[in-house]
Design a protein around this motif. Structure first.
Motif, PDB file in Angstrom:
ATOM      1  N   ILE A  50       0.823  -1.209   0.000  1.00  0.00           N
ATOM      2  CA  ILE A  50       0.000   0.000   0.000  1.00  0.00           C
ATOM      3  C   ILE A  50       0.854   1.255   0.000  1.00  0.00           C
ATOM      4  O   ILE A  50       0.490   2.273  -0.580  1.00  0.00           O
ATOM      5  CB  ILE A  50      -0.993   0.005   1.193  1.00  0.00           C
ATOM      6  N   SER A  51       2.031   1.204   0.598  1.00  0.00           N
ATOM      7  CA  SER A  51       2.884   2.389   0.690  1.00  0.00           C
ATOM      8  C   SER A  51       3.479   2.795  -0.655  1.00  0.00           C
ATOM      9  O   SER A  51       4.022   3.887  -0.788  1.00  0.00           O
ATOM     10  CB  SER A  51       4.007   2.172   1.713  1.00  0.00           C
ATOM     11  N   GLU A  52       3.364   1.949  -1.665  1.00  0.00           N
ATOM     12  CA  GLU A  52       3.888   2.269  -2.990  1.00  0.00           C
ATOM     13  C   GLU A  52       2.832   2.881  -3.915  1.00  0.00           C
ATOM     14  O   GLU A  52       3.141   3.283  -5.029  1.00  0.00           O
ATOM     15  CB  GLU A  52       4.476   1.013  -3.637  1.00  0.00           C
ATOM     16  N   VAL A  53       1.598   2.963  -3.456  1.00  0.00           N
ATOM     17  CA  VAL A  53       0.508   3.495  -4.270  1.00  0.00           C
ATOM     18  C   VAL A  53       0.566   5.018  -4.284  1.00  0.00           C
ATOM     19  O   VAL A  53       0.777   5.655  -3.247  1.00  0.00           O
ATOM     20  CB  VAL A  53      -0.854   3.012  -3.736  1.00  0.00           C
ATOM     21  N   GLU A  54       0.379   5.603  -5.474  1.00  0.00           N
ATOM     22  CA  GLU A  54       0.406   7.054  -5.625  1.00  0.00           C
ATOM     23  C   GLU A  54      -0.790   7.513  -6.460  1.00  0.00           C
ATOM     24  O   GLU A  54      -1.391   6.720  -7.185  1.00  0.00           O
ATOM     25  CB  GLU A  54       1.690   7.488  -6.337  1.00  0.00           C
ATOM     26  N   VAL A  55      -1.092   8.799  -6.357  1.00  0.00           N
ATOM     27  CA  VAL A  55      -2.135   9.394  -7.199  1.00  0.00           C
ATOM     28  C   VAL A  55      -1.755   9.158  -8.656  1.00  0.00           C
ATOM     29  O   VAL A  55      -0.610   9.325  -9.051  1.00  0.00           O
ATOM     30  CB  VAL A  55      -2.278  10.905  -6.905  1.00  0.00           C
ATOM     31  N   GLY A  56      -2.728   8.710  -9.461  1.00  0.00           N
ATOM     32  CA  GLY A  56      -2.498   8.437 -10.874  1.00  0.00           C
ATOM     33  C   GLY A  56      -2.257   6.965 -11.179  1.00  0.00           C
ATOM     34  O   GLY A  56      -2.275   6.567 -12.337  1.00  0.00           O
ATOM     35  N   ASP A  57      -2.044   6.143 -10.147  1.00  0.00           N
ATOM     36  CA  ASP A  57      -1.836   4.701 -10.351  1.00  0.00           C
ATOM     37  C   ASP A  57      -3.160   4.000 -10.645  1.00  0.00           C
ATOM     38  O   ASP A  57      -4.207   4.390 -10.131  1.00  0.00           O
ATOM     39  CB  ASP A  57      -1.231   4.044  -9.104  1.00  0.00           C
ATOM     40  N   TYR A  58      -3.096   2.950 -11.462  1.00  0.00           N
ATOM     41  CA  TYR A  58      -4.227   2.045 -11.661  1.00  0.00           C
ATOM     42  C   TYR A  58      -3.947   0.865 -10.754  1.00  0.00           C
ATOM     43  O   TYR A  58      -2.911   0.216 -10.873  1.00  0.00           O
ATOM     44  CB  TYR A  58      -4.330   1.593 -13.121  1.00  0.00           C
ATOM     45  N   ILE A  59      -4.840   0.613  -9.794  1.00  0.00           N
ATOM     46  CA  ILE A  59      -4.568  -0.423  -8.798  1.00  0.00           C
ATOM     47  C   ILE A  59      -5.643  -1.511  -8.805  1.00  0.00           C
ATOM     48  O   ILE A  59      -6.738  -1.329  -9.332  1.00  0.00           O
ATOM     49  CB  ILE A  59      -4.443   0.169  -7.375  1.00  0.00           C
ATOM     50  N   TYR A  60      -5.305  -2.626  -8.181  1.00  0.00           N
ATOM     51  CA  TYR A  60      -6.187  -3.776  -8.016  1.00  0.00           C
ATOM     52  C   TYR A  60      -6.284  -4.046  -6.520  1.00  0.00           C
ATOM     53  O   TYR A  60      -5.278  -4.033  -5.810  1.00  0.00           O
ATOM     54  CB  TYR A  60      -5.605  -4.993  -8.741  1.00  0.00           C
ATOM     55  N   TRP A  61      -7.513  -4.306  -6.034  1.00  0.00           N
ATOM     56  CA  TRP A  61      -7.694  -4.577  -4.613  1.00  0.00           C
ATOM     57  C   TRP A  61      -8.909  -5.460  -4.410  1.00  0.00           C
ATOM     58  O   TRP A  61      -9.754  -5.609  -5.289  1.00  0.00           O
ATOM     59  CB  TRP A  61      -7.809  -3.281  -3.821  1.00  0.00           C
ATOM     60  N   THR A  62      -8.955  -6.085  -3.239  1.00  0.00           N
ATOM     61  CA  THR A  62     -10.119  -6.883  -2.868  1.00  0.00           C
ATOM     62  C   THR A  62     -10.696  -6.361  -1.559  1.00  0.00           C
ATOM     63  O   THR A  62     -10.001  -5.742  -0.758  1.00  0.00           O
ATOM     64  CB  THR A  62      -9.773  -8.377  -2.679  1.00  0.00           C
ATOM     65  N   THR A  63     -11.986  -6.626  -1.396  1.00  0.00           N
ATOM     66  CA  THR A  63     -12.661  -6.432  -0.121  1.00  0.00           C
ATOM     67  C   THR A  63     -13.417  -7.725   0.153  1.00  0.00           C
ATOM     68  O   THR A  63     -13.805  -8.437  -0.777  1.00  0.00           O
ATOM     69  CB  THR A  63     -13.657  -5.252  -0.145  1.00  0.00           C
ATOM     70  N   SER A  64     -13.588  -8.043   1.417  1.00  0.00           N
ATOM     71  CA  SER A  64     -14.302  -9.266   1.797  1.00  0.00           C
ATOM     72  C   SER A  64     -15.258  -8.967   2.936  1.00  0.00           C
ATOM     73  O   SER A  64     -15.015  -8.068   3.746  1.00  0.00           O
ATOM     74  CB  SER A  64     -13.319 -10.356   2.232  1.00  0.00           C
ATOM     75  N   ALA A  65     -16.335  -9.743   3.005  1.00  0.00           N
ATOM     76  CA  ALA A  65     -17.313  -9.618   4.083  1.00  0.00           C
ATOM     77  C   ALA A  65     -17.841 -11.003   4.412  1.00  0.00           C
ATOM     78  O   ALA A  65     -17.885 -11.889   3.558  1.00  0.00           O
ATOM     79  CB  ALA A  65     -18.458  -8.701   3.669  1.00  0.00           C
ATOM     80  N   GLY A  66     -18.258 -11.183   5.649  1.00  0.00           N
ATOM     81  CA  GLY A  66     -18.797 -12.468   6.088  1.00  0.00           C
ATOM     82  C   GLY A  66     -17.697 -13.376   6.611  1.00  0.00           C
ATOM     83  O   GLY A  66     -16.527 -12.996   6.677  1.00  0.00           O
ATOM     84  N   SER A  67     -18.089 -14.594   6.967  1.00  0.00           N
ATOM     85  CA  SER A  67     -17.112 -15.558   7.465  1.00  0.00           C
ATOM     86  C   SER A  67     -17.529 -16.970   7.074  1.00  0.00           C
ATOM     87  O   SER A  67     -18.684 -17.221   6.721  1.00  0.00           O
ATOM     88  CB  SER A  67     -16.977 -15.448   8.985  1.00  0.00           C
ATOM     89  N   GLY A  68     -16.576 -17.874   7.127  1.00  0.00           N
ATOM     90  CA  GLY A  68     -16.848 -19.268   6.794  1.00  0.00           C
ATOM     91  C   GLY A  68     -17.394 -19.418   5.391  1.00  0.00           C
ATOM     92  O   GLY A  68     -16.914 -18.808   4.452  1.00  0.00           O
ATOM     93  N   ARG A  69     -18.432 -20.245   5.255  1.00  0.00           N
ATOM     94  CA  ARG A  69     -19.044 -20.489   3.942  1.00  0.00           C
ATOM     95  C   ARG A  69     -19.757 -19.259   3.387  1.00  0.00           C
ATOM     96  O   ARG A  69     -20.043 -19.178   2.204  1.00  0.00           O
ATOM     97  CB  ARG A  69     -20.024 -21.647   4.040  1.00  0.00           C
TER      98      ARG A  69
END
Length: 141
Positions: free
Chosen positions: A100-119
């Protein structure tokens, strides 16, 4: 009643903030590209919508110590899921975590978010451009 003449006096106070203001950048998910990726991995139930992750103000990279380097990223404008932590990846394969510390304004980035647990755990694969939240004034968070 006796009146006394007093010399006019002006006082100047130095502004002392009582809270730390962090630098923030926003990221809008490229929802069409993200939805195509989800379909390609048979994960199309995790859809990306413009009014949620597709809005710049819904994902923020935050520079907490004001050194010009982001320390965290969060999705704050979810569809009833609360605030979700984001994990950055080096490319669109989502195979290797990025820094995350290498991300700058103007970069095209890829990220995930997750919610819930188990199945019931769900993961969304996002991608998009990093922008200033207020162009010319990056510290207005």
């Amino acid at each position: 009643m006796k009146k006394t003449y007093e010399t006019p006096v002006a006082y100047a106070e130095e502004f002392m903030p009582n809270e730390y203001v962090a630098v923030c950048w926003g990221v809008a998910c490229s929802t069409n590209k993200a939805n195509r990726y989800e379909a390609s991995i048979h994960n199309s139930a995790q859809d990306h919508r413009g009014e949620y992750c597709g809005t710049t103000g819904h994902q923020w990279l935050t520079d907490v110590d004001n050194d010009g380097t982001p320390e965290r990223m969060s999705e704050i404008g979810t569809d009833g899921l609360g605030t979700l932590a984001c994990t950055i990846y080096t490319d669109g394969t989502y195979g290797q975590k990025g820094n995350i510390s290498e991300v700058e304004v103007g970069d095209y980035i890829y990220w995930t978010t997750s919610a819930g647990s188990g199945r019931d755990r769900r993961t969304w694969h996002h991608q998009g451009w990093v922008t200033e939240t207020t162009p010319g004034h990056p510290n207005r968070s």
